[in-house]
Design an enzyme around this catalytic site. Structure first.
Site, PDB file in Angstrom:
ATOM      1  N   ASP A  35     -45.703  38.652   0.939  1.00  0.00           N
ATOM      2  CA  ASP A  35     -45.271  37.797   2.046  1.00  0.00           C
ATOM      3  C   ASP A  35     -44.011  37.037   1.629  1.00  0.00           C
ATOM      4  O   ASP A  35     -44.041  36.259   0.665  1.00  0.00           O
ATOM      5  CB  ASP A  35     -46.425  36.803   2.319  1.00  0.00           C
ATOM      6  CG  ASP A  35     -46.430  36.278   3.725  1.00  0.00           C
ATOM      7  OD1 ASP A  35     -45.349  36.066   4.279  1.00  0.00           O
ATOM      8  OD2 ASP A  35     -47.538  36.049   4.261  1.00  0.00           O
ATOM      9  N   HIS A  92     -54.414  34.015   9.440  1.00  0.00           N
ATOM     10  CA  HIS A  92     -54.739  32.731   8.810  1.00  0.00           C
ATOM     11  C   HIS A  92     -54.247  31.539   9.623  1.00  0.00           C
ATOM     12  O   HIS A  92     -54.437  30.399   9.189  1.00  0.00           O
ATOM     13  CB  HIS A  92     -54.122  32.703   7.412  1.00  0.00           C
ATOM     14  CG  HIS A  92     -52.629  32.774   7.472  1.00  0.00           C
ATOM     15  ND1 HIS A  92     -51.962  33.914   7.880  1.00  0.00           N
ATOM     16  CD2 HIS A  92     -51.680  31.850   7.232  1.00  0.00           C
ATOM     17  CE1 HIS A  92     -50.669  33.676   7.878  1.00  0.00           C
ATOM     18  NE2 HIS A  92     -50.461  32.433   7.491  1.00  0.00           N
ATOM     19  N   ASP A  93     -53.562  31.789  10.727  1.00  0.00           N
ATOM     20  CA  ASP A  93     -53.086  30.692  11.581  1.00  0.00           C
ATOM     21  C   ASP A  93     -53.862  30.613  12.889  1.00  0.00           C
ATOM     22  O   ASP A  93     -53.538  29.786  13.754  1.00  0.00           O
ATOM     23  CB  ASP A  93     -51.607  30.896  11.944  1.00  0.00           C
ATOM     24  CG  ASP A  93     -50.690  30.858  10.736  1.00  0.00           C
ATOM     25  OD1 ASP A  93     -50.990  30.119   9.785  1.00  0.00           O
ATOM     26  OD2 ASP A  93     -49.674  31.582  10.752  1.00  0.00           O
ATOM     27  N   ASP A 129     -42.114  36.014   6.877  1.00  0.00           N
ATOM     28  CA  ASP A 129     -42.612  34.829   7.568  1.00  0.00           C
ATOM     29  C   ASP A 129     -41.574  34.318   8.573  1.00  0.00           C
ATOM     30  O   ASP A 129     -40.379  34.244   8.243  1.00  0.00           O
ATOM     31  CB  ASP A 129     -42.857  33.761   6.484  1.00  0.00           C
ATOM     32  CG  ASP A 129     -43.594  32.553   7.009  1.00  0.00           C
ATOM     33  OD1 ASP A 129     -44.692  32.729   7.557  1.00  0.00           O
ATOM     34  OD2 ASP A 129     -43.080  31.434   6.859  1.00  0.00           O
ATOM     35  N   GLU A 172     -42.823  38.313  11.274  1.00  0.00           N
ATOM     36  CA  GLU A 172     -43.587  37.389  12.107  1.00  0.00           C
ATOM     37  C   GLU A 172     -42.597  36.710  13.045  1.00  0.00           C
ATOM     38  O   GLU A 172     -41.672  36.033  12.588  1.00  0.00           O
ATOM     39  CB  GLU A 172     -44.281  36.335  11.248  1.00  0.00           C
ATOM     40  CG  GLU A 172     -45.176  35.455  12.104  1.00  0.00           C
ATOM     41  CD  GLU A 172     -45.471  34.099  11.481  1.00  0.00           C
ATOM     42  OE1 GLU A 172     -46.487  33.499  11.840  1.00  0.00           O
ATOM     43  OE2 GLU A 172     -44.677  33.631  10.647  1.00  0.00           O
TER      44      GLU A 172
END
Ligand code: GLC
Length: 550
Positions: free
Chosen positions: A96, A320-321, A196, A246
């Protein structure tokens, strides 16, 4: 055509995956321990969220050194072993890359703070008075997006926490530094990357107040974003790798450009429009029931547009968000198993690359915390205060967090019914939901009708049926908001997927178009009888046409 169309990615949040040394935090050795499990499941890639050196203000999305493993997660040897062992098992590792910002603990930022102008130009600093930030833009974690540094008499921009300073991508030195990071990990054998919030990297030339919103329209899919991405991909030679961006509050048009192979930017992207259908007036912190009509329209619209223009989506419900999908779009009380399987079916057979977030494959639910002290996430704790200031009672604010907090997706992986769900021998860094006694990997491994086995079948189906990986998509039953039905076709092969998103029975006319068919999969074990025109609550049916149409 990319080679990832029949692939499935599994996302690991290492802090909550498996703790190998008993300190209460998951670590890389914990991931290594579980590689056989992932191989059994059948996934092709594992994306791990960041474990680089970081003060952990935002659980590793605040990177202080891109080249070192944070000791809390392990060592460089562990990272190398993970890459090597995963590869031996046929699993590619994706890392990531948090390139929109660094931690304020990063050397570059520290030099900037010490007055070094070269490094100030790595970030977005603006002169100003302590009372007036350069613009009224809001941080995504609440409050103004600028932080004042009295010693410099300057403000710096942070679209996220104030300890996450935005990098200045207009500076070619910054772009070169970030390319080096990719090359470093690529050399170590990493097979793919997740970028990200990468559509926020290009800021406007002029910084002005946003009189209509929180500033996002100025920097989202910003002026040079496509150019910078192309350069990054070209100079690091990652155009043949699996890469996923993302994309925050993005547009279809931009996602097509990010992912159309002719553009040589990214293999696929995440967008989040379908995960805002329960935000009241677009506000994450105001609750409303899921708008299933909107959900269906968004899914149909994006799938169709991406297919028409050679784009490629990462398809997913959880990360995870996000809160847990079964608690949010399904019914985790009355139809836990059925609705978890239905949600899986709806996503996995779409056109795109499916992502599974750890725990989703066993139907993990929201955290169900009863006290604010159980929350760890910086966004959640910030917003709890903001909600109180907005006039909510503590009970109301807690209820909103119960539904919306990112910690819902960050509770430890439920491996077994033993102490601490088999996650740690120590004290877990965040509380574990009580339901681990029944919802856990060990229990579901023993039950072939489990959600876990069902995910395994879906993954296998993508590999067995070329129409799922490569086929066209056409939506059927366009009006009923509770039904998401589509046909995937490739040459003579045709697969029909029908999902009931509601807890009511539904009647369907000729779901298979009147042709002969075979049932490939269903989430009701007795469905082999072939009662396909009556759907039960949350029922999913996957059909394959075997004969000619009548
Ligand atoms: C992304 C990450 C999230 C993080 C944010 C800032 O949205 O997924 O966890 O807080 O970027 O890096």
């Amino acid at each position: 055509m990319g080679t990832w169309k029949d692939k499935v990615v599994y996302q690991i949040y290492p802090k909550s995956f498996r703790d190998s040394d008993g300190d209460g935090y998951g670590d890389l050795r914990g991931v290594i321990e579980k590689l056989d499990y992932l191989k059994w499941l059948g996934v092709d890639y594992v994306w791990s969220t960041p474990f680089f050196v970081s003060p952990q203000r935002d659980n590793g999305y605040d990177v202080a050194d891109y080249y070192q493993v944070d000791p809390a997660f392990g060592t460089m040897e562990d990272a190398e072993e993970l890459i090597r062992k995963a590869k031996e098992k046929g699993i590619g590792v994706m890392f990531d890359m948090v390139f929109n910002h660094t931690s304020t603990e990063h050397q570059w930022f520290k030099r900037a703070l010490a007055g070094d102008e070269e490094y100030q130009n790595y970030y977005i600093f603006r002169d100003g008075e302590p009372e007036t930030p350069p613009t009224n833009w809001e941080s995504k974690f609440g409050g103004n997006a600028w932080e004042y540094v009295p010693s410099l008499k300057k403000w710096y921009l942070h679209l996220f926490d104030r300890t996450q300073a935005d990098l200045n991508w207009d500076n070619p030195k910054v772009r070169d530094e970030l390319k080096k990071v990719i090359l470093f990990w690529k050399e170590k054998g990493v097979e793919g990357f997740r970028f990200d919030v990468v559509n926020l990297i290009s800021k406007p030339e002029k910084f002005e107040n946003d009189l209509q919103g929180d500033g996002r329209r100025f920097y989202t899919d910003g002026p040079h974003v496509h150019e910078y991405l192309k350069e990054l991909v070209r100079d690091t030679g990652i155009d043949q790798m699996i890469t996923v961006g993302e994309m925050s509050s993005t547009s279809m048009e931009n996602c097509i450009r990010y992912t159309n192979p002719a553009e040589k930017e990214l293999a696929m992207c995440f967008h989040f429009h379908h995960l805002k259908v329960d935000y009241k007036n677009g506000d994450k912190w105001e609750l409303q029931p899921v708008d299933y009509r909107k959900l269906k329209e968004l899914m149909m619209g994006w799938q169709q547009a991406m297919a028409d223009h050679h784009g490629w989506e990462a398809v997913f419900w959880c990360n995870h968000d996000q809160p847990r999908a079964v608690s949010r779009f399904g019914d985790d009380e009355n139809y836990w198993k059925e609705s978890a399987k239905m949600l899986a079916t709806a996503i996995h057979l779409l056109r795109g690359t499916p992502y599974i977030f750890q725990g989703e494959e066993i139907g993990m639910t929201n955290a169900g915390y009863t006290d604010i002290s159980q929350y760890r996430d910086v966004e959640s704790t910030n917003y709890y205060e903001i909600l109180l200031r907005r006039g909510k009672s503590p009970k109301e604010a807690l209820h909103i967090l119960n539904e919306r907090s990112r910690d819902n997706g960050r509770t430890p992986m439920q491996w077994s019914g033993e102490t601490n769900a088999g996650f740690t021998h120590g004290t877990p860094w965040i509380s574990i939901p009580e339901n681990y006694h029944t919802i856990n990997v060990a229990a579901e491994m023993k039950d072939e009708d489990s959600i876990l086995y069902y995910y395994r079948k879906l993954i296998a189906l993508r590999k067995a049926e070329p129409a799922v990986a490569e086929g066209n998509i056409e939506f059927l039953e366009e009006t009923d908001p509770q039904i998401l039905a589509y046909r995937r076709s490739l040459g003579d092969e045709e697969i029909v997927v029908i999902n009931n998103f509601g807890n009511e029975k539904k009647k369907l006319d000729h779901p298979a178009g009147g042709a002969e068919y075979q049932i490939l999969l269903s989430n009701y074990p007795d469905q082999e009888k072939g009662e396909i025109s009556r759907l039960r609550p949350y029922e999913s049916i996957v059909l394959k046409r075997t004969g000619k149409k009548n």
